[in-house]
Design a protein around this motif. Structure first.
Motif, PDB file in Angstrom:
ATOM      1  N   GLU A   1      -1.922  24.339 -15.015  1.00 43.51           N
ATOM      2  CA  GLU A   1      -2.920  25.203 -14.384  1.00 43.51           C
ATOM      3  C   GLU A   1      -2.751  25.344 -12.876  1.00 43.51           C
ATOM      4  O   GLU A   1      -3.497  26.065 -12.238  1.00 43.51           O
ATOM      5  N   PHE A   2      -1.786  24.638 -12.302  1.00 43.37           N
ATOM      6  CA  PHE A   2      -1.510  24.829 -10.886  1.00 43.37           C
ATOM      7  C   PHE A   2      -0.030  24.584 -10.605  1.00 43.37           C
ATOM      8  O   PHE A   2       0.686  24.007 -11.406  1.00 43.37           O
ATOM      9  N   THR A   3       0.390  25.080  -9.445  1.00 42.63           N
ATOM     10  CA  THR A   3       1.766  24.915  -8.992  1.00 42.63           C
ATOM     11  C   THR A   3       1.782  23.894  -7.866  1.00 42.63           C
ATOM     12  O   THR A   3       0.990  24.002  -6.923  1.00 42.63           O
TER      13      THR A   3
ATOM     14  N   ILE B   1       0.850  -1.185   0.000  1.00 39.27           N
ATOM     15  CA  ILE B   1       0.000   0.000   0.000  1.00 39.27           C
ATOM     16  C   ILE B   1       0.887   1.235   0.000  1.00 39.27           C
ATOM     17  O   ILE B   1       1.890   1.290   0.731  1.00 39.27           O
ATOM     18  N   GLY B   2       0.538   2.247  -0.795  1.00 40.20           N
ATOM     19  CA  GLY B   2       1.261   3.514  -0.799  1.00 40.20           C
ATOM     20  C   GLY B   2       0.330   4.651  -1.162  1.00 40.20           C
ATOM     21  O   GLY B   2      -0.720   4.437  -1.780  1.00 40.20           O
ATOM     22  N   TRP B   3       0.685   5.863  -0.756  1.00 39.59           N
ATOM     23  CA  TRP B   3      -0.106   7.038  -1.108  1.00 39.59           C
ATOM     24  C   TRP B   3       0.786   8.255  -1.219  1.00 39.59           C
ATOM     25  O   TRP B   3       1.898   8.292  -0.706  1.00 39.59           O
ATOM     26  N   ILE B   4       0.267   9.243  -1.929  1.00 37.67           N
ATOM     27  CA  ILE B   4       0.951  10.525  -2.062  1.00 37.67           C
ATOM     28  C   ILE B   4      -0.120  11.618  -2.042  1.00 37.67           C
ATOM     29  O   ILE B   4      -1.233  11.415  -2.534  1.00 37.67           O
ATOM     30  N   GLU B   5       0.215  12.740  -1.430  1.00 43.08           N
ATOM     31  CA  GLU B   5      -0.704  13.873  -1.371  1.00 43.08           C
ATOM     32  C   GLU B   5       0.006  15.102  -1.922  1.00 43.08           C
ATOM     33  O   GLU B   5       1.165  15.364  -1.589  1.00 43.08           O
ATOM     34  N   PHE B   6      -0.690  15.855  -2.768  1.00 36.57           N
ATOM     35  CA  PHE B   6      -0.138  17.053  -3.389  1.00 36.57           C
ATOM     36  C   PHE B   6      -0.819  18.284  -2.820  1.00 36.57           C
ATOM     37  O   PHE B   6      -2.046  18.359  -2.788  1.00 36.57           O
ATOM     38  N   ASP B   7      -0.019  19.257  -2.390  1.00 34.94           N
ATOM     39  CA  ASP B   7      -0.516  20.557  -1.958  1.00 34.94           C
ATOM     40  C   ASP B   7      -0.370  21.495  -3.156  1.00 34.94           C
ATOM     41  O   ASP B   7       0.742  21.664  -3.676  1.00 34.94           O
ATOM     42  N   LEU B   8      -1.480  22.091  -3.599  1.00 32.62           N
ATOM     43  CA  LEU B   8      -1.497  22.831  -4.851  1.00 32.62           C
ATOM     44  C   LEU B   8      -1.862  24.296  -4.660  1.00 32.62           C
ATOM     45  O   LEU B   8      -2.681  24.629  -3.800  1.00 32.62           O
ATOM     46  N   LEU B   9      -1.287  25.143  -5.504  1.00 35.28           N
ATOM     47  CA  LEU B   9      -1.687  26.539  -5.630  1.00 35.28           C
ATOM     48  C   LEU B   9      -2.221  26.709  -7.037  1.00 35.28           C
ATOM     49  O   LEU B   9      -1.503  26.477  -8.013  1.00 35.28           O
ATOM     50  N   LEU B  10      -3.487  27.086  -7.138  1.00 36.50           N
ATOM     51  CA  LEU B  10      -4.124  27.220  -8.439  1.00 36.50           C
ATOM     52  C   LEU B  10      -3.960  28.638  -8.945  1.00 36.50           C
ATOM     53  O   LEU B  10      -4.232  29.604  -8.229  1.00 36.50           O
ATOM     54  N   SER B  11      -3.527  28.777 -10.188  1.00 34.89           N
ATOM     55  CA  SER B  11      -3.330  30.094 -10.777  1.00 34.89           C
ATOM     56  C   SER B  11      -4.587  30.533 -11.513  1.00 34.89           C
ATOM     57  O   SER B  11      -5.317  29.720 -12.060  1.00 34.89           O
ATOM     58  N   ASP B  12      -4.840  31.820 -11.484  1.00 42.61           N
ATOM     59  CA  ASP B  12      -5.942  32.437 -12.225  1.00 42.61           C
ATOM     60  C   ASP B  12      -7.296  31.797 -11.926  1.00 42.61           C
ATOM     61  O   ASP B  12      -8.098  31.544 -12.825  1.00 42.61           O
TER      62      ASP B  12
ATOM     63  N   ALA C   1      -5.781  20.183  -2.452  1.00 43.01           N
ATOM     64  CA  ALA C   1      -4.967  19.014  -2.138  1.00 43.01           C
ATOM     65  C   ALA C   1      -5.568  17.817  -2.868  1.00 43.01           C
ATOM     66  O   ALA C   1      -6.780  17.611  -2.846  1.00 43.01           O
ATOM     67  N   ILE C   2      -4.711  17.079  -3.520  1.00 44.62           N
ATOM     68  CA  ILE C   2      -5.115  15.875  -4.240  1.00 44.62           C
ATOM     69  C   ILE C   2      -4.364  14.699  -3.628  1.00 44.62           C
ATOM     70  O   ILE C   2      -3.153  14.781  -3.384  1.00 44.62           O
TER      71      ILE C   2
END
Length: 97
Positions: free
Chosen positions: A82-84, A3-14, A53-54
């Motif tokens: 579309e996001f950073t 089992i594994g997971w990853i989480e992304f913290d995102l900044l959405l532009s515009d 967050a994804i």
């Protein structure tokens, strides 16, 4: 079973509303699902229109496969125009019985 997971913290532009945020994230979530064949969901920041967050989770029979899928997901998120990608948190493959 691994089992594994990853989480992304995102900044959405515009993006100026939650509706615009959903219009950006919905295709990104679908693209991650298609490319990784893993479970993908918006897991945080639902009430913030410029942040999100994804999370991507996978269960597989081989630890190397889990790592490959998580790496692929991270490359896709980092390359999305579309996001950073601000940060990632990852749980490396762990063996479960």
């Amino acid at each position: 079973m691994w089992i594994g997971w990853i989480e992304f913290d995102l900044l959405l532009s515009d993006v100026h509303s939650l509706k615009e945020k959903r219009a950006v994230l919905r295709p990104a979530l679908a693209e991650l699902r298609r490319a990784t064949e893993a479970s993908v969901a918006e897991v945080g920041g639902q009430d913030l229109h410029r942040r999100g967050a994804i999370g991507v989770g996978i269960v597989a029979s081989e630890a190397d496969w889990v790592t490959d899928v998580l790496d692929r997901a991270e490359r896709l998120a980092a390359a999305h125009p579309e996001f950073t990608l601000l940060a990632t948190r990852r749980r490396p493959p762990a063996r479960r019985r």
